[in-house]
Motif scaffolding. Structure first.
Motif, PDB file in Angstrom:
ATOM      1  N   THR A 121      -4.257 -46.384  -1.437  1.00  0.00           N
ATOM      2  CA  THR A 121      -3.325 -47.402  -1.888  1.00  0.00           C
ATOM      3  C   THR A 121      -4.085 -48.612  -2.422  1.00  0.00           C
ATOM      4  O   THR A 121      -5.058 -49.065  -1.797  1.00  0.00           O
ATOM      5  CB  THR A 121      -2.396 -47.841  -0.747  1.00  0.00           C
ATOM      6  N   ARG A 145      -0.183 -46.057  -5.235  1.00  0.00           N
ATOM      7  CA  ARG A 145      -1.017 -45.114  -4.502  1.00  0.00           C
ATOM      8  C   ARG A 145      -1.441 -43.998  -5.441  1.00  0.00           C
ATOM      9  O   ARG A 145      -0.624 -43.465  -6.197  1.00  0.00           O
ATOM     10  CB  ARG A 145      -0.240 -44.528  -3.317  1.00  0.00           C
ATOM     11  N   ASP A 254       6.322 -42.321   2.046  1.00  0.00           N
ATOM     12  CA  ASP A 254       5.578 -43.176   2.968  1.00  0.00           C
ATOM     13  C   ASP A 254       6.421 -43.344   4.230  1.00  0.00           C
ATOM     14  O   ASP A 254       7.494 -43.947   4.188  1.00  0.00           O
ATOM     15  CB  ASP A 254       5.308 -44.526   2.315  1.00  0.00           C
TER      16      ASP A 254
END
Length: 923
Positions: A121, A145, A254
Motif C-alpha cells: 500500500t 495498493r 481489505d
C-alpha cells in the motif's frame, strides 16, 4: 477590523477565561480566512488509474485530480506529488516529483526510481500552482495498493467435483438445443454436483494485533463472500464475465478492521456463464467447469510477522440451499436447507465434506479494475392485482435485476416468482419474447418473517407474478454496473425527455460485465451497439475502467485469423453474419478512438494496436477488389409491414465496405500515433484504394446516389468521408429528398441510425433531425412512449414481438448532448479543450445538460425568450471553451468558471442556416 482592535474593545468587559476562549476563536477564524486567501484553489477528487483508492493497481500508476475554486479562469501551471509507504508504523517518503512545470492534472504517471512492490500500500498527495504561481494546500492523503505478484497468488482451486469427473460436454456450439436432441441429452447427463451451488468454509485465528489484512478471491461463476457471518462488500455477480479460457478476474477486499481473534470465512458459489449448463429456458450452453474457488488471505501483524490463509485441502464444503441457479432459467432456494452459523467460527462442520482440489481453469488470473455490478436502485409496487390464485405486481419500471420478498408461512410452503416485461390479456406474465420459462422459487423454512432475494441470476422485467404464498412485501432491485452516471439532459420537449429517460434505463439494464443486447433472452455482449451508441454511452456513464475491459474481451475473442466475432466474450459460436459482420467487429478499432476522444487517453490504441491491425487485415482477406460483402448490414432497418432482420433497404456490401474503409482510416491514424511508419504508409495507400473502389462500385454519377439511394446508402459514405467533395452537396440533397418524401421519417436501422443522425447534424440540418424525431408515429421514439414503455424497445414498433429492453436504437443521445446542448471536445483533448455549440431547433424553448469530464462538470443551460437566446455555461477549472452562439460566425474563447451569454436570433432564418463550424464525429 484588526484582531488587536477587537481585543482592545472587548477585554475590559470580559472575564479572563472568556477572553482566552474568544482569543483562540478569533485566531482560528483569522487563520481560516488567511488560508482561504492564500490558497485560492484546492485539490479534489484524487484518482489512481481512474479509481479512488484502488486495491489492485498493475504497472506504473497514473494519477489524476481536479481543481476547485470560486475564482474564474483558474489554470494549473505546476504540480508536485509526494508518495509514501509505511515502515515500522511511520510514513516514509519514497518519491517526490519536485515542482513540475506542467498543466497536466490527469494521466500523470509515476516516475520514481523505486520499484513499487507487489501487494504494498502506498500513500500519495499532490499540490498545485495556478498561472499566477499561487499554491494550493496539499490535498488529502490518498492511498492505493499494488496488485500481488504471481507468487502472492499461490492457492489451489477447490470445489465439490473436478471437471474430469463431471462429464461436461466440450465446445461452444450448443445453441438453442432441444432437450430431446442427442447433444441436449449430453447436458442432462452431467454429474449433479457439477451444477450445484455449494457452501465452502474455513476457520482461523489471529493471536496478535493485525496491521493489514487483504483477501484476493475469484469464485466461479460468481460468489458471495462472508466473514464471521457478515457479507463482505456490496457487489453482485463478481467476478466479471470473461472468456475463462483466456482471462479470469479476481477481486480484493481489505478486511483489516473486520478481523477478530477467531474468524470464519464463508463462500457461496453459483454458476454464472462459467458453468451455463442450462435448465428451463435454454439460450445456449457452455461450461468451463463446475463451480470453483480461488482464495488467498494475507495477514500482516504489527510485529512484522505474516500469516496466509489459502484455498486448499483443509477447507470443507456442503450443498447450499440454492438448489438451482442458471443465468437463463432462474433460481430456486430451499430455506429448509439453511445451516445457521455456517460462516461463523466454531460451526460444527462434521457433516461437511472435504473439498476436491480441482484442475485450475485455463485463464490468466487478472485483477478486476472495472467497477462491479451492484444493486443500484430499488422500486416498490405501483399496483397489485389478484389473477386467479396468483398475485401480479406492477413494479412500474422495466429493469434488469431480481425481486426481494418478505414472506411468512409454514415449513415447505412455496412462492414462485415469475417475472416478465409484459402481461397477457388475462393479467398473467407473458415471457413469449423474453425467454421462457424463467422464474424464481423460494421454499419457506417457517417461523418469523423470511427475507430473500436471488444471488446468481437476473432477468429483465417490469411485472412479478407470485404463485403460492403471497409475499408480505415485494421490491424490485435494479442491478447494473456501478460505473458513475456522468450525463444529465432535460429540455422543453417531452418526447425528447422521455426518449432520454427510456434510453438511459435501457443502457443501465444492459450494462453489466459487458454491454448486453437485452437482459433476459440473450445477455450476450453484441459489439455493434457499443460504437454505434458510443458517444451516448460515454456522455452518460464513466467508462474509464469499463471500456478497457471490453477491449480485453475483444482480444480474448479474436480468432487467429483476425476475425472479431459479433459477441465478446464468445460463449457460443453463431453462424454466418451472426458471427462475422464488419459493423460488429469494427468496434475493435472504433472504441479505442472514442476512449481517446472523451478522455484524452490513447493507451487503448497503443495496447490494442495489434488487435486493430489483425482485424483490418482479416477484412482485407475477405475483400474482392477492395469491396467487403458479408455481414448483416443495416440490421433492423425500417420497412413498413416487413419483419426485422438483416439489411433490406441498403446493400450489405455497401455497409460492410463503409466500415472497412473507416477501420482502415482509423488504423492509419493509430499507426501514426504508435509510430509504426511502414504501417502508416501501407494503410494510407490502402485507404485511398478502398475509397476509389467504393465510389466505383456504389456511386451513380448520373443520379448522385449511392447504392439503392436509401437513407443509409447515402448517409454512410457521407459520414465516413468517402464522397468526393464535388458531389457532397448533391448526395446530401438526395438524402434530404428521401427523408422528405417519407414524410420526415427514417428508414435506417441499428447501424444506419447513427450515420443518418450525425450526417444531418454535422451538416447543419438539425431542423430535419427535429422533424424526424418530434412525433408519436412509427418509426420514432414518441411512438414507443404511447405503450407505457419505461425502457427503449428493440424495434420501433413495440408490438412487433421483440424485446422491450434494448438500447441499440438509442443513437439520438449523441444528438441530445453534442447538438442540442452543444457539448463536445476539440480533437482528442478529452474535454480539456471544450467546444460549446448549441443548436436551438423547432419549438425548443430551453435545454439543460451537463457532462462530468475528467476535469469537472461542464454544464449548459440555454433558453429562448422571444428573439433572445440566453445561455449559462460552467467550464471546469484547468479547461478552456470555444463558444459558438447561434447565428454567430465567430467563436468566443473563455476560461474556466461560470459564464453567461445573450444574443438575438431569428428562428426562421436559423432553421435554414447550415453550420459552417461542423464538428468532427465523436469517434
Amino acid at each position: 477590523m484588526p484582531l488587536l482592535n477587537l481585543l482592545t474593545i472587548s477585554h475590559k468587559f470580559l472575564k479572563p477565561g472568556v477572553l482566552i476562549i474568544l482569543l483562540i476563536f478569533m485566531i482560528c477564524t483569522q487563520n481560516i480566512a488567511y488560508g482561504q486567501t492564500l490558497h485560492q484553489f484546492r485539490i479534489i477528487k484524487l484518482t489512481c488509474d481512474y479509481q479512488q483508492e484502488p486495491l489492485l493497481v498493475s504497472g506504473k500508476p497514473h494519477f489524476g485530480w481536479q481543481l476547485q475554486s470560486e475564482k474564474q479562469d483558474v489554470n494549473q501551471s505546476a504540480y508536485t506529488i509526494e508518495m509514501y509507504t509505511r515502515v515500522n508504523g511511520k510514513e516514509v517518503k519514497i518519491w517526490d516529483s519536485g515542482k513540475v512545470q506542467s498543466n497536466l492534472n490527469q494521466r500523470v504517471q509515476y516516475s520514481g526510481s523505486q520499484m513499487l512492490e507487489p501487494g504494498t500500500t502506498y500513500l500519495w498527495r499532490v499540490k498545485a500552482w495556478d498561472s499566477d504561481n499561487n499554491a494550493s494546500a496539499w490535498s488529502e492523503m490518498h492511498r492505493f495498493r499494488m496488485a500481488p505478484s504471481d507468487t502472492g497468488l499461490k492457492a489451489k482451486w477447490i470445489g465439490a467435483i473436478d471437471r474430469k469427473d463431471a462429464h461436461i460436454p466440450e465446445g461452444r456450439d450448443y445453441h438453442g438445443l432441444a432437450m430431446s436432441s442427442e447433444a441436449g441429452k449430453k447436458w442432462q447427463d452431467t454429474h449433479p454436483l457439477s451444477r450445484r451451488s455449494i457452501y465452502l468454509r474455513k476457520d482461523f485465528s489471529t493471536d496478535r494485533k493485525v496491521k493489514d489484512a487483504i483477501i484476493y478471491i475469484s469464485g466461479l461463476g460468481h460468489y458471495e463472500l462472508s466473514l464471521n457471518g457478515e457479507k463482505v462488500g456490496d457487489s453482485q455477480f463478481d467476478p466479471m464475465w470473461s472468456d475463462y479460457d483466456k482471462t479470469i478476474y479476481y477481486n480484493a477486499y481489505d478486511i483489516t478492521d473486520a478481523l477478530q481473534r477467531d474468524n470464519a470465512i464463508g463462500v457461496l458459489l453459483g454458476n454464472g456463464f462459467f458453468n451455463q449448463q442450462g435448465g428451463r429456458y435454454v439460450k445456449m450452453q457452455v461450461s468451463f467447469g463446475p463451480p470453483t474457488l480461488f482464495f488467498k488471505l494475507h495477514i500482516t501483524y504489527t510485529d512484522g510477522t505474516k500469516q496466509e490463509i489459502a484455498s486448499d485441502e483443509s477447507w470443507k464444503y456442503s450443498l447450499s440451499p440454492l438448489v438451482f441457479n442458471d443465468m437463463y432459467g432462474g433460481e430456486d432456494y430451499d430455506a429448509r436447507l439453511e445451516q445457521r452459523g455456517w460462516d461463523s467460527f466454531g460451526f460444527d462442520e462434521s457433516d461437511w465434506h472435504p473439498v476436491v482440489v480441482q484442475s485450475a481453469p485455463d485463464g490468466q488470473l487478472t485483477p478486476q479494475a472495472t467497477a462491479s455490478v451492484k444493486i443500484m436502485e430499488t422500486y416498490l409496487p405501483k399496483s397489485v392485482k389478484k389473477v386467479g390464485d396468483a398475485h401480479v405486481f406492477d413494479m412500474g419500471q422495466n429493469l434488469s435485476g431480481f425481486p426481494m420478498i418478505k414472506v411468512s408461512g409454514k415449513p415447505g410452503d412455496k412462492v414462485r416468482l415469475t417475472v416478465g416485461e409484459k402481461i397477457h390479456e388475462d393479467g398473467t406474465i407473458d415471457q413469449s419474447r423474453s425467454g421462457s420459462p424463467y422464474y424464481y422459487e423460494y421454499t419457506l423454512k417457517g417461523g418469523p418473517e423470511e427475507v430473500w432475494h436471488p444471488r446468481f441470476s437476473y432477468y429483465g422485467y417490469k411485472y412479478i407474478q407470485a404463485d403460492g404464498i403471497k409475499p408480505n412485501e415485494v421490491e424490485s432491485h435494479f442491478v447494473y454496473n456501478s460505473s458513475a452516471q456522468t450525463g444529465r439532459f432535460h429540455c422543453s420537449n417531452e418526447i425528447f425527455n422521455e426518449a432520454h429517460r427510456i434510453i438511459v434505463n435501457a443502457i443501465k439494464s444492459n450494462m453489466h460485465a459487458v454491454f448486453t443486447d437485452c437482459p433476459h433472452r440473450e445477455k450476450l455482449g453484441w459489439l455493434e451497439q457499443i460504437h454505434l451508441n458510443g458517444p451516448g454511452l460515454f456522455y452518460n456513464f464513466d467508462l474509464t475502467t469499463f471500456a478497457p475491459k471490453i477491449m480485453q474481451d475483444i482480444r480474448d475473442a479474436q480468432l487467429p485469423n483476425g476475425l472479431v466475432p459479433d459477441i465478446a466474450p464468445e460463449y457460443v459460436v453463431f453462424k454466418d453474419g451472426f458471427r462475422d459482420s464488419p459493423e460488429w467487429g469494427s468496434t475493435a478499432v472504433f472504441l479505442p478512438f472514442m476512449y481517446y476522444r472523451f478522455y484524452g487517453d490513447n493507451s487503448l490504441i497503443i495496447k490494442y494496436y495489434d488487435v486493430m491491425k489483425k482485424y483490418v487485415d482479416y477484412l482485407s482477406s475477405t475483400a474482392t477488389d477492395h469491396i467487403v460483402s458479408h455481414g448483416l448490414g443495416d440490421w433492423c432497418d425500417y420497412r413498413k409491414n416487413e419483419p426485422y432482420g438483416p439489411s433490406k433497404n441498403t446493400p450489405v456490401s455497401l455497409s460492410a465496405s463503409t466500415h472497412y474503409y473507416m477501420v482502415i482510416d482509423y488504423l492509419a491514424q493509430a499507426a501514426e500515433i504508435t509510430n509504426n511508419r511502414n504501417d502508416f504508409t501501407f494503410y494510407s495507400k490502402l485507404r485511398k484504394q478502398v475509397k476509389d473502389a467504393f465510389n466505383k462500385e456504389f456511386f451513380d454519377e448520373n443520379t448522385r446516389q449511392y447504392g439503392t439511394g436509401s437513407q443509409a446508402s447515402n448517409a454512410m459514405p457521407l459520414f465516413a468521408g468517402i464522397v468526393e467533395p464535388e458531389y457532397t452537396q448533391a448526395v446530401l440533397d438526395n438524402l434530404v429528398k428521401d427523408i422528405q418524401e417519407k414524410g420526415y421519417r427514417l428508414s435506417t436501422g441499428d447501424v444506419g441510425n447513427r450515420y443518418l443522425f450525425q450526417t444531418l447534424a454535422d451538416n447543419g440540418l438539425n431542423e430535419i433531425m427535429y422533424k424526424m424525431q418530434n412525433h408519436r408515429e412509427v418509426p420514432g421514439y414518441g411512438f414507443q412512449l404511447q405503450f407505457g414503455t419505461t425502457t427503449l424497445t428493440e424495434l420501433w414498433d413495440p408490438r412487433d414481438g421483440a424485446s422491450w429492453n434494448h438500447f441499440m436504437m438509442g443513437q439520438i443521445e449523441e444528438w441530445f448532448y453534442k447538438s442540442l446542448a452543444g457539448i463536445t471536445t476539440e480533437d482528442y483533448s478529452g474535454f480539456r479543450n471544450i467546444v460549446i455549440a448549441p443548436k436551438p431547433v423547432g419549438d425548443l424553448k430551453f435545454v439543460e445538460a451537463s457532462y462530468d469530464t475528467l476535469y469537472g462538470t461542464v454544464s449548459v443551460n440555454w433558453k429562448i425568450d422571444g428573439d433572445q437566446f440566453r445561455m449559462d455555461l460552467s467550464v471546469p477549472h484547468n479547461c478552456t471553451a470555444k463558444v459558438y452562439l447561434p447565428q454567430q460566425e465567430d467563436c468566443l474563447s473563455v476560461g474556466s468558471g461560470n459564464h453567461s451569454f445573450t444574443t438575438t436570433i431569428t428562428m426562421d432564418e436559423y432553421a435554414n442556416v447550415n453550420n459552417e463550424n461542423s464538428l468532427l464525429p465523436l469517434l
